[in-house]
Design a protein around this motif. Structure first.
Motif, PDB file in Angstrom:
ATOM      1  N   ILE A   1      -2.486  47.056 -18.160  1.00  0.00           N
ATOM      2  CA  ILE A   1      -1.698  47.470 -16.998  1.00  0.00           C
ATOM      3  C   ILE A   1      -1.666  46.358 -15.956  1.00  0.00           C
ATOM      4  O   ILE A   1      -0.616  46.034 -15.400  1.00  0.00           O
ATOM      5  CB  ILE A   1      -2.266  48.775 -16.411  1.00  0.00           C
ATOM      6  CG1 ILE A   1      -2.082  49.930 -17.419  1.00  0.00           C
ATOM      7  CG2 ILE A   1      -1.593  49.114 -15.087  1.00  0.00           C
ATOM      8  CD1 ILE A   1      -2.827  51.193 -17.065  1.00  0.00           C
TER       9      ILE A   1
ATOM     10  N   ALA B   1       6.992  56.649 -25.244  1.00  0.00           N
ATOM     11  CA  ALA B   1       6.891  55.416 -24.467  1.00  0.00           C
ATOM     12  C   ALA B   1       6.776  54.208 -25.389  1.00  0.00           C
ATOM     13  O   ALA B   1       7.399  53.171 -25.155  1.00  0.00           O
ATOM     14  CB  ALA B   1       5.694  55.477 -23.524  1.00  0.00           C
TER      15      ALA B   1
ATOM     16  N   VAL C   1       4.137  49.782 -10.586  1.00  0.00           N
ATOM     17  CA  VAL C   1       3.163  50.569 -11.335  1.00  0.00           C
ATOM     18  C   VAL C   1       2.683  51.665 -10.398  1.00  0.00           C
ATOM     19  O   VAL C   1       2.136  51.380  -9.329  1.00  0.00           O
ATOM     20  CB  VAL C   1       1.968  49.710 -11.801  1.00  0.00           C
ATOM     21  CG1 VAL C   1       0.857  50.577 -12.365  1.00  0.00           C
ATOM     22  CG2 VAL C   1       2.417  48.682 -12.831  1.00  0.00           C
TER      23      VAL C   1
ATOM     24  N   ASN D   1       8.530  54.213 -18.255  1.00  0.00           N
ATOM     25  CA  ASN D   1       7.549  54.708 -19.217  1.00  0.00           C
ATOM     26  C   ASN D   1       6.384  55.370 -18.512  1.00  0.00           C
ATOM     27  O   ASN D   1       5.908  54.894 -17.471  1.00  0.00           O
ATOM     28  CB  ASN D   1       7.062  53.600 -20.146  1.00  0.00           C
ATOM     29  CG  ASN D   1       7.856  53.586 -21.443  1.00  0.00           C
ATOM     30  OD1 ASN D   1       8.505  54.571 -21.799  1.00  0.00           O
ATOM     31  ND2 ASN D   1       7.808  52.483 -22.161  1.00  0.00           N
TER      32      ASN D   1
ATOM     33  N   HIS E   1       7.448  58.929 -22.865  1.00  0.00           N
ATOM     34  CA  HIS E   1       6.076  59.357 -22.596  1.00  0.00           C
ATOM     35  C   HIS E   1       5.303  59.352 -23.898  1.00  0.00           C
ATOM     36  O   HIS E   1       5.811  59.767 -24.940  1.00  0.00           O
ATOM     37  CB  HIS E   1       6.072  60.771 -21.999  1.00  0.00           C
ATOM     38  CG  HIS E   1       4.692  61.375 -21.920  1.00  0.00           C
ATOM     39  ND1 HIS E   1       4.268  62.380 -22.773  1.00  0.00           N
ATOM     40  CD2 HIS E   1       3.645  61.098 -21.106  1.00  0.00           C
ATOM     41  CE1 HIS E   1       3.015  62.701 -22.476  1.00  0.00           C
ATOM     42  NE2 HIS E   1       2.618  61.945 -21.479  1.00  0.00           N
TER      43      HIS E   1
ATOM     44  N   TRP F   1       9.418  51.142 -25.246  1.00  0.00           N
ATOM     45  CA  TRP F   1       9.080  49.726 -25.043  1.00  0.00           C
ATOM     46  C   TRP F   1       9.766  48.860 -26.090  1.00  0.00           C
ATOM     47  O   TRP F   1      10.349  47.818 -25.764  1.00  0.00           O
ATOM     48  CB  TRP F   1       7.561  49.512 -25.140  1.00  0.00           C
ATOM     49  CG  TRP F   1       6.736  49.930 -23.969  1.00  0.00           C
ATOM     50  CD1 TRP F   1       5.693  50.821 -23.974  1.00  0.00           C
ATOM     51  CD2 TRP F   1       6.830  49.468 -22.608  1.00  0.00           C
ATOM     52  NE1 TRP F   1       5.156  50.942 -22.719  1.00  0.00           N
ATOM     53  CE2 TRP F   1       5.823  50.122 -21.862  1.00  0.00           C
ATOM     54  CE3 TRP F   1       7.678  48.575 -21.951  1.00  0.00           C
ATOM     55  CZ2 TRP F   1       5.644  49.912 -20.496  1.00  0.00           C
ATOM     56  CZ3 TRP F   1       7.502  48.354 -20.590  1.00  0.00           C
ATOM     57  CH2 TRP F   1       6.497  49.021 -19.878  1.00  0.00           C
TER      58      TRP F   1
ATOM     59  N   LEU G   1       9.275  44.292 -14.370  1.00  0.00           N
ATOM     60  CA  LEU G   1       8.521  45.494 -14.007  1.00  0.00           C
ATOM     61  C   LEU G   1       8.572  45.661 -12.492  1.00  0.00           C
ATOM     62  O   LEU G   1       8.057  44.817 -11.752  1.00  0.00           O
ATOM     63  CB  LEU G   1       7.076  45.364 -14.490  1.00  0.00           C
ATOM     64  CG  LEU G   1       6.154  46.540 -14.192  1.00  0.00           C
ATOM     65  CD1 LEU G   1       6.573  47.790 -14.946  1.00  0.00           C
ATOM     66  CD2 LEU G   1       4.701  46.173 -14.528  1.00  0.00           C
TER      67      LEU G   1
ATOM     68  N   TYR H   1       6.602  51.841 -14.489  1.00  0.00           N
ATOM     69  CA  TYR H   1       5.491  52.439 -15.225  1.00  0.00           C
ATOM     70  C   TYR H   1       4.768  53.427 -14.321  1.00  0.00           C
ATOM     71  O   TYR H   1       4.444  53.103 -13.164  1.00  0.00           O
ATOM     72  CB  TYR H   1       4.519  51.366 -15.709  1.00  0.00           C
ATOM     73  CG  TYR H   1       3.261  51.914 -16.347  1.00  0.00           C
ATOM     74  CD1 TYR H   1       3.282  52.464 -17.627  1.00  0.00           C
ATOM     75  CD2 TYR H   1       2.042  51.896 -15.663  1.00  0.00           C
ATOM     76  CE1 TYR H   1       2.133  52.971 -18.209  1.00  0.00           C
ATOM     77  CE2 TYR H   1       0.889  52.403 -16.238  1.00  0.00           C
ATOM     78  CZ  TYR H   1       0.935  52.938 -17.510  1.00  0.00           C
ATOM     79  OH  TYR H   1      -0.202  53.444 -18.084  1.00  0.00           O
TER      80      TYR H   1
ATOM     81  N   PRO I   1       1.013  51.957 -21.461  1.00  0.00           N
ATOM     82  CA  PRO I   1       1.474  50.649 -20.971  1.00  0.00           C
ATOM     83  C   PRO I   1       2.013  49.798 -22.111  1.00  0.00           C
ATOM     84  O   PRO I   1       1.814  50.119 -23.294  1.00  0.00           O
ATOM     85  CB  PRO I   1       0.204  50.035 -20.381  1.00  0.00           C
ATOM     86  CG  PRO I   1      -0.911  50.631 -21.193  1.00  0.00           C
ATOM     87  CD  PRO I   1      -0.462  52.030 -21.528  1.00  0.00           C
ATOM     88  N   TYR I   2       2.692  48.713 -21.751  1.00  0.00           N
ATOM     89  CA  TYR I   2       3.143  47.788 -22.794  1.00  0.00           C
ATOM     90  C   TYR I   2       1.930  47.065 -23.371  1.00  0.00           C
ATOM     91  O   TYR I   2       1.083  46.561 -22.639  1.00  0.00           O
ATOM     92  CB  TYR I   2       4.133  46.759 -22.245  1.00  0.00           C
ATOM     93  CG  TYR I   2       4.651  45.860 -23.352  1.00  0.00           C
ATOM     94  CD1 TYR I   2       5.550  46.341 -24.289  1.00  0.00           C
ATOM     95  CD2 TYR I   2       4.182  44.553 -23.498  1.00  0.00           C
ATOM     96  CE1 TYR I   2       5.993  45.544 -25.329  1.00  0.00           C
ATOM     97  CE2 TYR I   2       4.622  43.744 -24.533  1.00  0.00           C
ATOM     98  CZ  TYR I   2       5.531  44.245 -25.448  1.00  0.00           C
ATOM     99  OH  TYR I   2       5.964  43.461 -26.483  1.00  0.00           O
TER     100      TYR I   2
END
Length: 329
Positions: A286, A104, A299, A123, A100, A108, A296, A268, A127-128
């Motif tokens: 995102i 996070a 979301v 995560n 977090h 990543w 992924l 995510y 976001p990545y």
């Protein structure tokens, strides 16, 4: 199942304090700023009850873990190295990571660089983000009257002096201000004045904190705030702020890995009132994340939830993490 227990693990040349509970596959929970392993108190018990070994470290510079003085001891490579060393100290070949905020960001990179050790990840909030085209601090917003909070954090000693004067006020203001309730109140004030507040901007005069303590958000008790305030009264803010002082250095150090994707299964989760989600470019990051994180799985956006995802919506986050973990088997 027992109760959560604390112990020290030697990792990457430092001592990391961990809180752990349960037996089974290892799940490592990485907190952000300004928090500690305590931010995972709800998930630790839920994961243990679901048959997992939940481990939440106080990250380098926080809580009861070591706090190196030098700023350059807080780079992303140190932080990823701490997690690899933690697995070695726990005699675990692999783990699933949950992160977090700053945690996070570390997760990543850990999953991207060491998929052999970190087999999957969840995560929250952040976001990545692909590598920026220029030094990150050069792209942060600032005006004659205000600057982005990460720029405010750059000069050693300035933010420390403000935050350490009254840790209870500092933690209360940050936890309320970033919560769904706090963001809703700020948006309402902005709408009433006709001037929407800039996301994460700090006035150049007067510092970041309000003059008096805001109300507690509904998900945080007075006793819980006291735990946080006590942690930072003892440990200070220098270590946590040093994470921000390595943002440009991290950009340099990770140049060699530009274009490397996150290849492990990922989930995510974020609140739709999270200030990080409101940052410029975050919505596009995102939306496009699957291009850089091909596995992924989902979301999930939590309505009305602010930045402190796992504390504001503990049951929902725990259920989502446990369902994701079961889907891996």
């Amino acid at each position: 199942m027992g109760k959560p227990a604390e112990r020290i693990i030697k990792s990457n040349g430092i001592n990391l304090n961990i809180v752990e509970q349960g037996e089974g596959p290892l799940v490592v929970l990485c907190h952000g700023f300004p928090e500690s392993s305590y931010s995972w108190r709800h998930q630790i018990e839920a994961l243990a009850a679901a048959g997992f070994h939940a481990v939440a470290p106080d990250m380098r510079g926080y809580g009861k873990s070591d706090k190196p003085e030098a700023i350059d001891q807080y780079t992303i490579l140190h932080l990823v190295g701490d997690l690899v060393g933690l697995l070695d100290g726990l005699e675990a070949s692999t783990a699933v990571l949950v992160g977090h905020d700053w945690g996070a960001g570390v997760v990543w990179q850990a999953a991207r660089l060491r998929p052999d050790r970190f087999r999957a990840m969840v995560n929250l909030s952040v976001p990545y983000r692909p590598r920026s085209p220029a030094r990150p601090t050069s792209l942060m917003p600032q005006t004659a009257d205000a600057q982005f909070y990460q720029l405010y954090f750059q000069e050693p000693g300035v933010a420390e002096a403000e935050f350490e004067k009254d840790p209870r006020l500092t933690l209360g203001a940050m936890l309320y201000g970033g919560s769904g309730e706090g963001v809703a109140a700020i948006r309402a004030m902005g709408a009433a004045s006709g001037r929407p507040a800039g996301v994460g901007m700090v006035p150049r005069s007067g510092g970041w904190l309000p003059p008096s303590a805001p109300p507690l958000p509904s998900w945080l008790s007075d006793a819980e705030l006291e735990v946080y305030a006590g942690e930072f009264a003892r440990s200070g803010f220098r270590g946590p702020l040093n994470y921000y002082r390595n943002i440009d250095r991290n950009w340099e150090l990770t140049a060699a890995f530009d274009g490397v994707k996150v290849t492990v299964p990922a989930l995510y989760i974020a609140g739709d009132h999270d200030m990080v989600v409101a940052f410029p470019g975050a919505a596009e990051q995102i939306a496009n994340m699957k291009q850089l994180v091909p596995q992924l799985r989902d979301v999930q956006m939590l309505p009305g939830c602010g930045h402190w995802t796992q504390q504001e919506r503990p049951a929902e986050v725990s259920r989502a993490v446990i369902a994701f973990l079961h889907s891996l088997d």
